[in-house]
Scaffold this active site. Structure first.
Site, PDB file in Angstrom:
ATOM      1  N   TYR A 472       0.811  -1.033  -0.034  1.00 61.35           N
ATOM      2  CA  TYR A 472      -0.095   0.000   0.016  1.00 61.35           C
ATOM      3  C   TYR A 472       0.906   1.254  -0.167  1.00 61.35           C
ATOM      4  CZ  TYR A 472      -3.560  -3.408   1.309  1.00 61.35           C
ATOM      5  OH  TYR A 472      -4.284  -4.577   1.120  1.00 61.35           O
ATOM      6  N   HIS A 473       1.896   1.159  -0.919  1.00 59.96           N
ATOM      7  CA  HIS A 473       2.772   2.382  -1.118  1.00 59.96           C
ATOM      8  C   HIS A 473       2.691   2.891  -2.371  1.00 59.96           C
ATOM      9  CE1 HIS A 473       5.188   0.623   2.736  1.00 59.96           C
ATOM     10  NE2 HIS A 473       4.021   1.252   2.987  1.00 59.96           N
TER      11      HIS A 473
END
Length: 550
Positions: A472-473
């Site tokens: 989730y980056h």
């Protein structure tokens, strides 16, 4: 319907938008409006306020944009889920609460790009310190801040499995570090987390809630922005929708803080982006900027899980009958298993002798569980999250139509390069080396995932392609710089070629940092607040940091 003109309209009340909502409204002469597509982050909402409940919001339409990629060609054509926060506080209200700046060399790498000279670590450090209230760190520590609004707790990483992990890393040839956000990021030890007294301490909690009384600050939730309004090449407002009602908000300046997916989407819907893409969807071109939506970067990760011989893991807490008792301990005392994110320690390491600074990040958990909350059948287990930190794979975000409510096309191209594939094989090999050390002899009851049958590089890559998840980056889709693919002026935060439009979020990174993105995103927002207002920036602080000898 047209209402009053604001000095600043901020699109997105997430990590960056929360910072800017606070900093831009510090001047009482500035009328500031924050428009957030999601709901308020209510104090009574256990799923976002209780640290251990972090698995619940992701995948829920009440908190999450619920994106997924196009079929990833190097991962067997499967789609990879990409959760993004759709609530005040943004992804900082649903993330794992891990606070890591990245390595100082990340910012030296930024500064090496054309026009980016003032984004080296010396210029970024004072803004990291400005936002921090780092507890458990001496006040005379020149690397950390102690007076900022963002409260941080360290570790405590007291479960004996953390000690085993740290000892095993040292035995495998790596080092310990007291603070991955201090002198030496490289090494293994406790992590910082944005938790205060057992409660998530998000950017909106830290920056927006304390100043909501300001008469010059207006925060509107459930408002999804369709596009930025231009008169010629000047941004003059936005169009936003709440329910069925569409409203135009006029502004002297528009600050886009939508994140690496929503920001390029709004730019493209507003006529800023690759001209051919805009024309394809019938959108008038305001500015042909081919870099909008390109350069997409992320961290992919896997979980390496072991069964545990001793009943010392957190796995029993996943049982349904325990949840009322765990919840009560948190509700009435902010204590117990629910008061921690459990990502209390890990490390940064190099997978080979070529890299100049750590290319692997580890999060250790004294529990074996997937991000959706699914546990193991064996009863007790532990796991390590690992993945390469600066892959050279590049993806893109593109609108599919002129419909602002339609989700964009997202493609990361995970595993698409020789470097990425090689470092993935190295990542699994290094992790197994650590977990095989004698420090785990009294605990390990064998590898559960990927399992001992996965050994060759081909088998490892096949497993990664089937099992890996995003960390989730997402980042870098509207990068700062002055080359032909850059989107944002690094000295003003303005979008190239237009007036009155700024971008401040993880999309402006030229390269993803080798850590979680929450901290660097907020640092960028703190510095951008000064740049946007044309205030003097904080003086650079030149300190020594650990440098690897290659």
């Amino acid at each position: 319907m047209t209402i009053k003109e604001y000095d600043y309209v901020i699109i997105g009340g997430g990590s960056a938008g929360s910072v800017l909502g606070n900093r831009l409204s510090e001047n009482p002469d500035n009328e500031v409006l924050v428009l957030e597509a999601g709901r308020k982050d209510s104090w009574w909402d256990l799923y976002i306020q209780m640290p251990a409940a972090l698995t619940f919001p992701i995948g829920s339409k009440f908190y999450d944009w619920m994106y997924e990629t196009d079929p990833e060609p190097y991962m067997g054509g499967r789609k990879v889920y990409q959760g993004r926060g759709k609530i005040l506080g943004g992804s900082g209200s649903i993330n794992g609460m891990i606070f890591q700046r990245g390595n100082p060399m990340d910012y030296e790498r930024w500064a090496a790009d054309k026009g980016m000279e003032n984004w080296d670590f010396a210029h970024c450090l004072p803004y990291f310190k400005k936002m921090e209230n780092a507890t458990g760190v001496p006040n005379d520590n020149k690397y950390r801040g102690h007076d900022g609004p963002l409260y941080l707790e360290k570790g405590p990483a007291k479960n004996p499995l953390f000690k085993a992990f740290f000892d095993a890393a040292v035995a495998a040839g790596f080092k310990r570090t007291d603070d991955v956000n201090g002198y030496s990021q490289e090494g293994f030890g406790p992590f910082d987390k944005n938790v205060k007294n057992g409660r998530r301490w998000s950017s909106s909690t830290a920056y927006l809630h304390p100043v909501m009384h300001r008469k010059n600050l207006t925060i509107m939730t459930r408002h999804q922005v369709h596009r930025v309004i231009f008169e010629g090449d000047k941004a003059v407002g936005v169009v936003a929708q709440r329910g069925k009602k569409i409203t135009e908000y006029r502004a002297k300046n528009v600050v886009l803080c939508g994140g690496a997916i929503n920001t390029p989407q709004v730019l493209q819907l507003s006529g800023i982006g690759p001209a051919e893409l805009l024309k394809k969807h019938g959108i008038p071109v305001v500015k042909d900027l081919p870099g909008v939506g390109q350069n997409l970067q992320d961290h992919l990760e896997v979980y390496i899980q072991h069964a545990c011989k001793q009943p010392i893991t957190m796995n029993p807490n996943l049982k349904l009958w325990r949840r009322p008792f765990i919840g009560a301990a948190w509700l009435f005392a902010r204590k117990g298993p629910a008061s921690s994110n459990h990502f209390e320690g890990g490390g940064f390491a190099c997978s080979n002798d070529i890299v100049k600074y750590p290319n692997l990040m580890y999060h250790f958990l004294p529990i074996a569980v997937r991000y959706d909350g699914t546990g193991i059948e064996q009863g007790h287990g532990y796991q390590v999250h690992v993945g390469p930190m600066y892959s050279d794979a590049r993806g893109r975000v593109e609108i599919k139509s002129a419909d602002p409510m339609a989700k964009p096309s997202i493609l990361f191209n995970y595993l698409s390069t020789d470097q990425d594939r090689r470092e993935w094989v190295e990542a699994i090999q290094v992790t197994r080396k650590i977990l095989a050390q004698s420090a785990f002899d009294q605990y390990s009851d064998g590898e559960l995932s990927p399992g001992p049958e996965v050994q060759t590089p081909e088998q490892i890559l096949e497993w990664v392609a089937k099992d890996a998840e995003t960390a989730y980056h997402p980042s870098c889709t509207a990068k700062m710089g002055t080359d032909e693919m850059s989107v944002v002026d690094p000295n003003t935060m303005k979008v190239h070629g237009v007036e009155g439009l700024f971008v401040v979020d993880a999309s402006v990174f030229p390269y993803v940092t080798n850590a979680n993105l929450y901290a660097p995103t907020m640092m960028v927002a703190e510095r951008a607040a000064d740049l946007i207002q044309e205030k003097p920036t904080l003086a650079p602080e030149y300190v020594e940091w650990h440098k690897r000898t290659v």
